[in-house]
Design a protein around this motif. Sequence first.
Motif, short mmCIF file in Angstrom:
data_model
loop_
_atom_site.label_atom_id
_atom_site.label_comp_id
_atom_site.label_asym_id
_atom_site.label_seq_id
_atom_site.Cartn_x
_atom_site.Cartn_y
_atom_site.Cartn_z
N THR A 150 0.85 -1.17 0.00
CA THR A 150 0.00 0.00 0.00
C THR A 150 0.89 1.22 0.00
O THR A 150 1.81 1.33 0.79
N TYR A 204 4.96 -9.16 7.56
CA TYR A 204 4.47 -8.38 6.42
C TYR A 204 5.23 -7.07 6.29
O TYR A 204 4.72 -6.10 5.72
N HIS A 235 -4.08 -0.78 6.66
CA HIS A 235 -4.31 -2.06 5.96
C HIS A 235 -4.03 -3.24 6.87
O HIS A 235 -4.83 -4.18 6.95
N ALA A 269 -6.91 -3.27 9.50
CA ALA A 269 -8.24 -3.54 8.95
C ALA A 269 -8.34 -4.94 8.35
O ALA A 269 -9.40 -5.56 8.39
N ASP A 270 -7.25 -5.44 7.81
CA ASP A 270 -7.27 -6.74 7.11
C ASP A 270 -6.52 -7.83 7.87
O ASP A 270 -6.10 -8.82 7.28
N GLU A 271 -6.38 -7.64 9.18
CA GLU A 271 -5.58 -8.56 9.99
C GLU A 271 -6.00 -10.03 9.83
O GLU A 271 -5.15 -10.90 9.61
N GLU A 317 -7.58 -11.62 7.41
CA GLU A 317 -7.23 -12.13 6.08
C GLU A 317 -5.72 -12.31 5.93
O GLU A 317 -5.25 -13.29 5.35
N LEU A 318 -4.95 -11.37 6.48
CA LEU A 318 -3.49 -11.46 6.39
C LEU A 318 -2.95 -12.67 7.17
O LEU A 318 -2.05 -13.36 6.70
N ARG A 370 -3.73 -15.75 5.09
CA ARG A 370 -2.81 -15.85 3.95
C ARG A 370 -1.42 -16.32 4.41
O ARG A 370 -0.79 -17.15 3.77
#
Length: 138
Positions: free
Chosen positions: A2, A43, A99, A102-104, A106-107, A110
């Motif tokens: 991002t 990440y 990001h 908010a997307d913890e 999903e991360l 993954r």
Amino acid sequence: MTGLNSKTPLPTAITVHQASRVLEIAFDDGAHFRIPFELMRVYSPSAEVQGHGPGQETLQTGKREVSITGLEAVGHYAVQPHFSDGHESGIFTWDYLYHLGADEAELWQRYEARLAAAGVGRDSAMAAPAASSCGHGH
């Protein structure tokens, strides 16, 4: 990764919690996240972790107990954490931190899928780094 986005909310408070190993960050849109240091480390937006293009990412393992030993401001748009394992080249912009928060879920999903595909666990020792072509000696 991002990038810098002028529409991203700005942080109003950032707290490093050593005992719980989370970076607590509140934004001016009311969002509030507690981002685990391990998630930040695996990440990291650095070239050492992300590579120089798609498919060049280096899977990070053994980072469950990593802590942040320092946090430096980078202009008015980011912070640069210093991790206890010596990693300190990632610059986390406000939108990248948003990001991660908010997307913890999903991360994490993954990351765990990548670990499973590689046949390693979160606590596996890191493999010896391959010779780097980025000229940084990492």
